[in-house]
Design a protein around this motif. Sequence first.
Motif, PDB file in Angstrom:
ATOM      1  N   ASP A  90      10.687 -78.445  36.105  1.00 38.24           N
ATOM      2  CA  ASP A  90      11.217 -79.561  36.537  1.00 38.24           C
ATOM      3  C   ASP A  90      12.631 -80.039  36.365  1.00 38.24           C
ATOM      4  N   GLY A  91      13.403 -80.569  37.365  1.00 40.47           N
ATOM      5  CA  GLY A  91      14.575 -81.215  38.073  1.00 40.47           C
ATOM      6  C   GLY A  91      15.614 -80.098  36.989  1.00 40.47           C
ATOM      7  N   VAL A  92      16.214 -78.426  37.029  1.00 37.58           N
ATOM      8  CA  VAL A  92      16.976 -78.048  36.278  1.00 37.58           C
ATOM      9  C   VAL A  92      18.227 -78.224  37.926  1.00 37.58           C
ATOM     10  N   GLU A  93      19.338 -78.201  37.606  1.00 40.30           N
ATOM     11  CA  GLU A  93      20.682 -78.480  37.734  1.00 40.30           C
ATOM     12  C   GLU A  93      20.640 -76.853  38.256  1.00 40.30           C
ATOM     13  N   MET A  94      20.806 -76.877  39.600  1.00 45.55           N
ATOM     14  CA  MET A  94      21.878 -74.809  39.988  1.00 45.55           C
ATOM     15  C   MET A  94      23.157 -75.525  40.605  1.00 45.55           C
ATOM     16  N   ARG A  95      24.127 -74.322  40.839  1.00 44.38           N
ATOM     17  CA  ARG A  95      24.952 -74.931  41.391  1.00 44.38           C
ATOM     18  C   ARG A  95      25.198 -73.440  42.662  1.00 44.38           C
ATOM     19  N   THR A  96      25.669 -73.369  43.622  1.00 46.29           N
ATOM     20  CA  THR A  96      25.468 -72.273  44.567  1.00 46.29           C
ATOM     21  C   THR A  96      26.665 -71.126  44.454  1.00 46.29           C
ATOM     22  N   LEU A  97      26.961 -70.545  44.930  1.00 45.46           N
ATOM     23  CA  LEU A  97      27.728 -69.519  44.529  1.00 45.46           C
ATOM     24  C   LEU A  97      29.226 -70.206  44.873  1.00 45.46           C
ATOM     25  N   GLY A  98      29.325 -71.560  45.948  1.00 48.28           N
ATOM     26  CA  GLY A  98      30.198 -72.029  46.147  1.00 48.28           C
ATOM     27  C   GLY A  98      30.762 -73.093  45.434  1.00 48.28           C
ATOM     28  N   GLY A  99      30.079 -73.920  43.872  1.00 48.31           N
ATOM     29  CA  GLY A  99      29.937 -74.935  43.651  1.00 48.31           C
ATOM     30  C   GLY A  99      29.785 -75.717  44.278  1.00 48.31           C
ATOM     31  N   VAL A 100      28.247 -75.564  45.203  1.00 47.99           N
ATOM     32  CA  VAL A 100      27.490 -76.433  45.446  1.00 47.99           C
ATOM     33  C   VAL A 100      25.970 -77.232  44.430  1.00 47.99           C
ATOM     34  N   ILE A 116       9.834 -61.201  38.869  1.00 49.07           N
ATOM     35  CA  ILE A 116       9.254 -63.351  38.465  1.00 49.07           C
ATOM     36  C   ILE A 116       9.111 -63.253  40.106  1.00 49.07           C
ATOM     37  N   GLN A 117       8.809 -63.953  40.350  1.00 45.63           N
ATOM     38  CA  GLN A 117       8.831 -64.861  41.695  1.00 45.63           C
ATOM     39  C   GLN A 117       9.105 -66.438  41.591  1.00 45.63           C
ATOM     40  N   VAL A 118      10.860 -66.997  41.864  1.00 50.28           N
ATOM     41  CA  VAL A 118      11.259 -67.918  41.735  1.00 50.28           C
ATOM     42  C   VAL A 118      10.382 -68.992  43.327  1.00 50.28           C
ATOM     43  N   ALA A 119      10.072 -69.969  42.958  1.00 51.55           N
ATOM     44  CA  ALA A 119       9.941 -70.819  44.157  1.00 51.55           C
ATOM     45  C   ALA A 119      10.762 -72.413  43.847  1.00 51.55           C
ATOM     46  N   LEU A 120      11.467 -72.021  44.628  1.00 49.04           N
ATOM     47  CA  LEU A 120      12.952 -73.149  44.140  1.00 49.04           C
ATOM     48  C   LEU A 120      12.608 -74.288  45.608  1.00 49.04           C
ATOM     49  N   HIS A 121      12.395 -75.461  44.880  1.00 42.90           N
ATOM     50  CA  HIS A 121      12.163 -76.642  45.868  1.00 42.90           C
ATOM     51  C   HIS A 121      12.932 -77.814  45.539  1.00 42.90           C
ATOM     52  N   ASP A 122      14.281 -77.652  46.505  1.00 46.72           N
ATOM     53  CA  ASP A 122      14.847 -78.461  46.607  1.00 46.72           C
ATOM     54  C   ASP A 122      14.935 -80.187  46.387  1.00 46.72           C
ATOM     55  N   VAL A 123      15.049 -80.503  45.169  1.00 43.83           N
ATOM     56  CA  VAL A 123      15.026 -82.420  44.908  1.00 43.83           C
ATOM     57  C   VAL A 123      16.166 -83.157  44.977  1.00 43.83           C
ATOM     58  N   SER A 124      17.264 -82.156  45.298  1.00 45.57           N
ATOM     59  CA  SER A 124      18.590 -82.906  45.157  1.00 45.57           C
ATOM     60  C   SER A 124      18.731 -84.393  45.500  1.00 45.57           C
ATOM     61  N   ALA A 125      17.833 -84.655  46.787  1.00 48.35           N
ATOM     62  CA  ALA A 125      17.539 -85.975  47.323  1.00 48.35           C
ATOM     63  C   ALA A 125      17.124 -87.099  46.721  1.00 48.35           C
ATOM     64  N   GLN A 126      15.817 -86.503  46.609  1.00 45.63           N
ATOM     65  CA  GLN A 126      15.186 -87.442  44.810  1.00 45.63           C
ATOM     66  C   GLN A 126      16.465 -87.548  43.621  1.00 45.63           C
ATOM     67  N   LYS A 127      16.565 -86.107  43.018  1.00 45.33           N
ATOM     68  CA  LYS A 127      17.212 -86.305  41.799  1.00 45.33           C
ATOM     69  C   LYS A 127      18.165 -87.787  42.359  1.00 45.33           C
ATOM     70  N   GLN A 128      18.721 -87.360  43.621  1.00 46.22           N
ATOM     71  CA  GLN A 128      20.214 -88.773  43.567  1.00 46.22           C
ATOM     72  C   GLN A 128      19.583 -89.986  43.921  1.00 46.22           C
ATOM     73  N   ALA A 129      18.230 -89.707  44.674  1.00 45.43           N
ATOM     74  CA  ALA A 129      17.851 -91.546  44.091  1.00 45.43           C
ATOM     75  C   ALA A 129      17.469 -92.155  42.914  1.00 45.43           C
TER      76      ALA A 129
END
Length: 844
Positions: free
Chosen positions: A257-267, A286-299
């Motif tokens: 949970d709560g892994v910080e990732m950056r896109t190829l463009g740095g977002v 390994i199948q990796v499912a990515l659930h974007d919780v950026s909004a939750q993390k920001q909140a």
Amino acid sequence: MSSSLLARNERHRLIRTALRIRVVVYAAVGVPILMSAELSLLGDVLALLALGAAAVAPIVIHRVTSYSGIGIAATIDVLLSFAVWVAVPVAAPLTLVVTVWAVATMVVLAPQAISQRFALFVVGLELAKLLEIVLTTDTLERSTQSLVWTVIGRTAVISAVYFVTRALDQYFSRLYVASESASARYRRLMDAAPTALVVVDDGRITYANTGAIALLAAETGTLDDVAFDDLVESDYRDRCHAEFKRVIHGLETANIDGVEMRTLGGVEHFVDITANPVDIGHGLSIQVALHDVSAQKQAETELAETKLNYRSFFERIPVALYRTRPNGDIIQANRGLVELLGARSEAELVGLSATDFYADPSDRDHLTSMLADQRVIVGYESRMRRLDGAIIWVRDTARLIDTDIGPVYEGAMVDVTGRRNIEDELWSRAMQQEAAASIGQLALEADDINGVMRTVAETVARVLRTDGAAILQRSEQGNFVIVGQSSGLDLEAADLADLADRAHMTAAPVVLRSGEEMKGTAPALVDLDVASAVAVMIPGTQIEFGTLSALSYRDRAFTSDDLNFLHSVANVLAAAVDRAAANERLEELLRSKDSFVASVSHELRTPLTVVTGMAHELQERWRGLSDEEMDEFTQLLVEQSMDMADLIEDLLVAARSNIGNVAVRNEPVDLEEQVRNVLVGFANTGDKTITSSLEPGFADADPIRVRQIIRNLITNALRYGGPNIEVVMSSTAGARVVEVVDDGAGIPVADRERIFVAYERAHHTEGQPGSVGLGLTVSRTLAELMGGSLTYRFDGKSHFMLELSRDLEEEANQASKQPADTPAASGLPVVGLSRRGVDVGMVD
């Protein structure tokens, strides 16, 4: 078997089962062996403790460290079996079985690297035994050679078991993985999945679906051959490496949970990662499912920054907010939730269990299960019970979060009772209308109304969502009988009698919503655990048909729509019952019509035959007939013509009475005179005797109709009465009574009113021709139209009593005109003597 290896819960279950079986085997085999050994008491105790520790320790370790327990158990088993074999060579077969079992178990239930090391360890033990034999023996005797070959054989068997088991395990594992995630199907399914998914092989991304590209490669449009580490912030890489390693080696699912990732463009994005082993055609990846919780993390970040203001915000927001532990304990509630649940303050709610507020506790269990799987739930609707007992519908949006005090459910509730009530009401009304129409069509089309009563009861119970329904029919005596009940009930009519009586007594719906209300009205149903009930009366044309009841084993509030539905069904049943009764009456009338036609034909044929015969006789022989014969023929023609005229008059009166056109003109009538005039017409009565006891008197009546009634009564007595017939007149304070009495057997009690019904006869004398059955009906109708009555009684003799109103004024006038020497004035009796029916006035 291999499918179990990829399902974490199944692997744990298999390990637990194997360890428990091992404890049983240790107890069954080891304890008897130790007890039979010649050891001291202390030695026995220590040996038993060691045995118990060896048996139980792997289970304890397994609970703490996942799969380690099976490795410890296998190691202990191998070491013990090896020790036993060294100490007791004769036990070599048994120790070999234990060793083979341990190796196979490790291959199946442990990661591949651990099972390989374990197999080498076992083979090393066996070879150590071989080395010990070679180094400690100068000459290889026969027994020593046999022992060497035994060691070699054991080593070969153990090696073979390892390689065969490994081959089978890999085969089934590959077969399972291939069947579950074949490459082509996998890619089709994942491309359509809304979740961001990537496949990582040797640290590089070999596949990414549309969701993953949109999340991590919006700038470049592709993630092919990108190193997964390049997308993960350095602080999180070690954690990802450790979890991915566990996925590959343990075939387990990993959640990060709560892994910080950056896109190829740095977002920057924060994601929750779910990793699973998968084979899409080139080995395990390994199948990796990515659930974007950026909004939750920001909140969460913003919430942390404004922690001092959180409580104020929590209290001010109009939405009902809460925090609970997974076990249901409420730890925080804002003002909105306090009002929603009907509490006075937050302190009243804190410490209570949220489960107790759910009308159906399983709704809370379902919410808990979904949060455990998804962590966030939006729009979950359930019924809740306020502290005052009221039931409301709420829409819950909740999530599972980790806090300093452990996992917590955090959510917001909105009262949607109004909307749900409207939806439920509309649905219920539509269902009730459809059911009422269906019941109406079924009941009105049925040939046998009793045959559809059970189906109607089943439909009522289903539509009202009660535990059952019953239809009772009420007899003329007031008793009830069940004519239909749903399959959910097994009741007797006596159980429902009190409820049905109340419905008939009040002629209004009887609604009992709880056990307390049931006790006073239907105690028999309370004894059968019925908690609520409703009953409506089924109307009828003459009397109420019965009742329709719905019963429930729990408290139930029946709405006005429910009552309207029951009334609709009751009215439909009443119409169907009336229709069935009308059909039955119509069939009866058709039978009566046939009988009527036959009777009229017979009644008219008899006098008409005589008239026709006499007319032909007179036509052919009138010149040769004597005066006496001519008088006899003429008298016979007159009598038969009068019979036909009387019958036709009865038919006309009956027909006119049905349309209300019978002409009755009341005037002062001398009853004595009218009776005498009628008696003169009965000159020939065969072997029956007519006598009379008359007295002067006037009545307010129609003279023609009076003669018609008396004539019908005497004719009825001649046909069906005894041999002695008497006509008696009497008076009361306000009425004149004419009785026709005969000494026949009388009319059965059940038929004493039926004889006054058109075309009905109570007598069916053998050889006696049937009459039309209108005489008594016409007579009663005429009597009632003249303001009188016609009744029947039996006191050993049959009495037909015509009662008419006295005309006191006319009687007074006649009394003032009557000479003093007349028989009536002198008090001398008037005696009727003729056996042929002709009254003769005599002065004694």
